[in-house]
Design a protein around this motif. Sequence first.
Motif, PDB file in Angstrom:
ATOM      1  N   ARG A 222      12.623  -0.747 -17.126  1.00  0.00           N
ATOM      2  CA  ARG A 222      11.848   0.566 -17.570  1.00  0.00           C
ATOM      3  C   ARG A 222      10.565   0.741 -16.513  1.00  0.00           C
ATOM      4  NH1 ARG A 222      12.549  -0.282 -24.159  1.00  0.00           N
ATOM      5  NH2 ARG A 222      14.450   0.158 -24.046  1.00  0.00           N
ATOM      6  N   MET A 223      10.030  -0.526 -16.450  1.00  0.00           N
ATOM      7  CA  MET A 223       8.798  -0.141 -15.485  1.00  0.00           C
ATOM      8  C   MET A 223       9.175   0.108 -14.088  1.00  0.00           C
ATOM      9  SD  MET A 223       5.906  -0.115 -17.054  1.00  0.00           S
ATOM     10  CE  MET A 223       6.157   0.035 -18.632  1.00  0.00           C
ATOM     11  N   GLU A 224      10.323  -0.195 -13.712  1.00  0.00           N
ATOM     12  CA  GLU A 224      10.709  -0.036 -12.514  1.00  0.00           C
ATOM     13  C   GLU A 224      10.955   1.458 -12.231  1.00  0.00           C
ATOM     14  OE1 GLU A 224      13.630  -2.264 -10.890  1.00  0.00           O
ATOM     15  OE2 GLU A 224      13.115  -2.057  -8.785  1.00  0.00           O
ATOM     16  N   ALA A 225      11.779   1.948 -13.254  1.00  0.00           N
ATOM     17  CA  ALA A 225      12.269   3.346 -13.226  1.00  0.00           C
ATOM     18  C   ALA A 225      11.013   4.310 -13.383  1.00  0.00           C
ATOM     19  CB  ALA A 225      13.212   3.304 -14.663  1.00  0.00           C
ATOM     20  N   ILE A 226      10.029   3.771 -14.311  1.00  0.00           N
ATOM     21  CA  ILE A 226       8.696   4.773 -14.233  1.00  0.00           C
ATOM     22  C   ILE A 226       8.025   4.744 -12.966  1.00  0.00           C
ATOM     23  CG2 ILE A 226       6.387   4.802 -15.163  1.00  0.00           C
ATOM     24  CD1 ILE A 226       8.126   3.471 -18.085  1.00  0.00           C
ATOM     25  N   ARG A 227       8.062   3.622 -12.303  1.00  0.00           N
ATOM     26  CA  ARG A 227       7.533   3.854 -10.914  1.00  0.00           C
ATOM     27  C   ARG A 227       8.196   4.736  -9.999  1.00  0.00           C
ATOM     28  NH1 ARG A 227       4.968  -0.133  -7.237  1.00  0.00           N
ATOM     29  NH2 ARG A 227       5.065  -1.810  -8.686  1.00  0.00           N
ATOM     30  N   TYR A 228       9.665   4.693 -10.017  1.00  0.00           N
ATOM     31  CA  TYR A 228      10.283   5.507  -9.047  1.00  0.00           C
ATOM     32  C   TYR A 228      10.201   6.846  -9.604  1.00  0.00           C
ATOM     33  CZ  TYR A 228      13.476   1.576  -7.833  1.00  0.00           C
ATOM     34  OH  TYR A 228      13.817   0.439  -7.300  1.00  0.00           O
TER      35      TYR A 228
ATOM     36  N   PRO B 129       8.441   8.845  -5.982  1.00  0.00           N
ATOM     37  CA  PRO B 129       9.764   8.742  -5.545  1.00  0.00           C
ATOM     38  C   PRO B 129       9.960   7.839  -4.373  1.00  0.00           C
ATOM     39  CG  PRO B 129       8.949  10.938  -6.152  1.00  0.00           C
ATOM     40  CD  PRO B 129       7.927  10.237  -6.068  1.00  0.00           C
ATOM     41  N   PRO B 130      10.820   6.983  -4.500  1.00  0.00           N
ATOM     42  CA  PRO B 130      11.012   6.114  -3.152  1.00  0.00           C
ATOM     43  C   PRO B 130      12.015   6.481  -2.575  1.00  0.00           C
ATOM     44  CG  PRO B 130      12.493   5.513  -5.165  1.00  0.00           C
ATOM     45  CD  PRO B 130      11.638   6.687  -5.613  1.00  0.00           C
ATOM     46  N   THR B 131      11.910   5.985  -1.176  1.00  0.00           N
ATOM     47  CA  THR B 131      12.818   6.336  -0.146  1.00  0.00           C
ATOM     48  C   THR B 131      13.492   4.995   0.135  1.00  0.00           C
ATOM     49  OG1 THR B 131      11.048   5.693   1.576  1.00  0.00           O
ATOM     50  CG2 THR B 131      11.339   7.991   1.025  1.00  0.00           C
ATOM     51  N   GLY B 132      14.145   4.776   1.318  1.00  0.00           N
ATOM     52  CA  GLY B 132      14.893   3.531   1.574  1.00  0.00           C
ATOM     53  C   GLY B 132      16.151   3.799   2.447  1.00  0.00           C
ATOM     54  N   THR B 133      16.553   3.182   3.215  1.00  0.00           N
ATOM     55  CA  THR B 133      17.561   3.429   4.306  1.00  0.00           C
ATOM     56  C   THR B 133      17.995   2.199   4.849  1.00  0.00           C
ATOM     57  OG1 THR B 133      16.386   5.381   4.884  1.00  0.00           O
ATOM     58  CG2 THR B 133      17.750   4.576   6.565  1.00  0.00           C
ATOM     59  N   ILE B 134      19.023   2.033   5.602  1.00  0.00           N
ATOM     60  CA  ILE B 134      19.170   0.783   6.482  1.00  0.00           C
ATOM     61  C   ILE B 134      19.685   1.574   8.264  1.00  0.00           C
ATOM     62  CG2 ILE B 134      21.533   0.681   5.739  1.00  0.00           C
ATOM     63  CD1 ILE B 134      21.498  -2.382   6.431  1.00  0.00           C
ATOM     64  N   HIS B 135      19.025   1.048   8.959  1.00  0.00           N
ATOM     65  CA  HIS B 135      19.380   0.705  10.290  1.00  0.00           C
ATOM     66  C   HIS B 135      19.866  -0.378  10.676  1.00  0.00           C
ATOM     67  CE1 HIS B 135      19.495   1.669  14.609  1.00  0.00           C
ATOM     68  NE2 HIS B 135      18.734   0.720  14.695  1.00  0.00           N
ATOM     69  N   CYS B 136      20.803  -0.412  11.882  1.00  0.00           N
ATOM     70  CA  CYS B 136      21.152  -1.585  12.562  1.00  0.00           C
ATOM     71  C   CYS B 136      21.656  -1.280  13.920  1.00  0.00           C
ATOM     72  CB  CYS B 136      22.370  -1.991  11.586  1.00  0.00           C
ATOM     73  SG  CYS B 136      23.209  -3.676  12.624  1.00  0.00           S
ATOM     74  N   SER B 137      21.183  -2.068  14.714  1.00  0.00           N
ATOM     75  CA  SER B 137      21.457  -2.095  16.261  1.00  0.00           C
ATOM     76  C   SER B 137      22.113  -3.330  16.666  1.00  0.00           C
ATOM     77  CB  SER B 137      20.213  -1.774  17.129  1.00  0.00           C
ATOM     78  OG  SER B 137      19.799  -0.632  16.733  1.00  0.00           O
ATOM     79  N   ALA B 138      22.967  -3.163  17.497  1.00  0.00           N
ATOM     80  CA  ALA B 138      23.963  -4.440  17.881  1.00  0.00           C
ATOM     81  C   ALA B 138      24.033  -4.322  19.316  1.00  0.00           C
ATOM     82  CB  ALA B 138      25.151  -4.674  17.155  1.00  0.00           C
ATOM     83  N   LEU B 139      23.920  -5.608  19.957  1.00  0.00           N
ATOM     84  CA  LEU B 139      23.902  -5.815  21.451  1.00  0.00           C
ATOM     85  C   LEU B 139      25.057  -6.997  21.685  1.00  0.00           C
ATOM     86  CD1 LEU B 139      22.800  -5.564  24.506  1.00  0.00           C
ATOM     87  CD2 LEU B 139      21.128  -7.010  23.624  1.00  0.00           C
ATOM     88  N   SER B 140      25.966  -6.869  22.631  1.00  0.00           N
ATOM     89  CA  SER B 140      27.053  -7.735  22.707  1.00  0.00           C
ATOM     90  C   SER B 140      26.852  -8.848  23.847  1.00  0.00           C
ATOM     91  CB  SER B 140      28.358  -7.153  22.897  1.00  0.00           C
ATOM     92  OG  SER B 140      28.455  -6.536  24.290  1.00  0.00           O
ATOM     93  N   GLU B 141      27.508  -9.623  23.923  1.00  0.00           N
ATOM     94  CA  GLU B 141      27.414 -10.619  25.305  1.00  0.00           C
ATOM     95  C   GLU B 141      27.535  -9.684  26.556  1.00  0.00           C
ATOM     96  OE1 GLU B 141      29.763 -13.892  24.191  1.00  0.00           O
ATOM     97  OE2 GLU B 141      28.296 -15.153  25.089  1.00  0.00           O
TER      98      GLU B 141
END
Length: 401
Positions: A226-232, A236-248
């Motif tokens: 409940r408290m987390e929901a109230i905080r949201y 209002p939260p954001t959130g995302t994922i970025h990823c970068s990859a480099l090969s040999e």
Amino acid sequence: MPISRRDFLTSALAGSVAVGLSTGTQAAQDSPGNKNTAKHAAKLPIIISAANGYNYLDQAYAFLSSGGDTLDAALKVVQGPENDPNDESVGLGGHPNEEGVVELDACCMHGPTRTAGSVAGVHNIKNVSLLSNTVRLHTGHVMLVGEGAARFGVAQGFQRENLLTERSRKEWLLWKETHSDWWGPGLDSPDWRRRFSGATTADEWEQRIRRMEQIAADIGIPPELRMEAIRYVIFPPTGTIHCSALSEKAEISGCTTTSGLAWKIPGRVGDSPIIGAGCYTDQNVGSAGATGNGEENLKVAGAHTIVENMRHGMSPLDAGMDALKRIVRNYNGDKDRLQFVDMVYYILRKDGAYAGVSLWEGYETNKPHQIAVHDGTRRLEKTVNLFAGASQSWPPVRMVR
Ligand code: ASP
């Protein structure tokens, strides 16, 4: 870990809620003086991502080490949170828009072929990172949006599915029943201080939280959430994922995926699917991506700015710090406002040097922003922050004593 009302009132309200307009935040730290991680690893292959990619780095690293494509490796990482119903910032279970619909954005860039794909405002398709890659591979376009992007996905074999989990649906219901004054003015409006109207005492806050707790109980939100929901709802939260990859072979790619800002106006698109803002990769130079306030990052074209900075000789750390300073400049250094901006950049140069940089240390001082790294050893490293202290949640709430 569940948070109690007491924790919420003391940390979220006393800590995250602005007490008056003066922040008391410390002076900006210059990057060279900051002793936080700013590794210049030269170990290939290497994958970097936002912290929520940490659990998925091992399999992606094994794939990349055995000769897998760099973009496919990055996509393996970001699909983890997309498929995880408990990650409420991405894909399945992401927080919905103000109409209760999960609306997703993603983009990707493949360095070796210098190609890009992007989708925005997509409903009912979970793996929008893969959909952005399908746009890259199977159209002559770079970006598709909304229902057109979803129909294209279905034609390409993607399943339409309900992405609203019971948990995110109930949090949205709580928001619907209790929110107010959401549309504006925004942080960059001359009228932004109007958001501080309605100062409230600690007692009033406690009463408001109790009321929200009761409504949360009626909606069926379990006590421990409940408290987390109230905080949201309040922030209002954001959130995302970025990823970068480099090969040999020094091939490099990147991708970013998100459900964006919780309770957003339908059609709102942040930085994540915008090539050059949420992600940018140049095979000659490197790759960068962002999480944080999309609106602020759009205005500095963060990922492209960082890659261009590296092209002109800056280290990943300095390139990222420069992009952060452009955000600071957009507010003339006004920390009364900048305290509400959260921004993290994940940066990987073509030689394997990398950096994670952030405007502030974290959302809370005891929870610093981190970058996940795998170059043979999987780890989380604290980002290098421009300003000391934690960012504050938006919109502001003014407490009077
Ligand atoms: N940048 C994302 C957006 O504005 C959100 C985030 O990264 O937290 O949609």
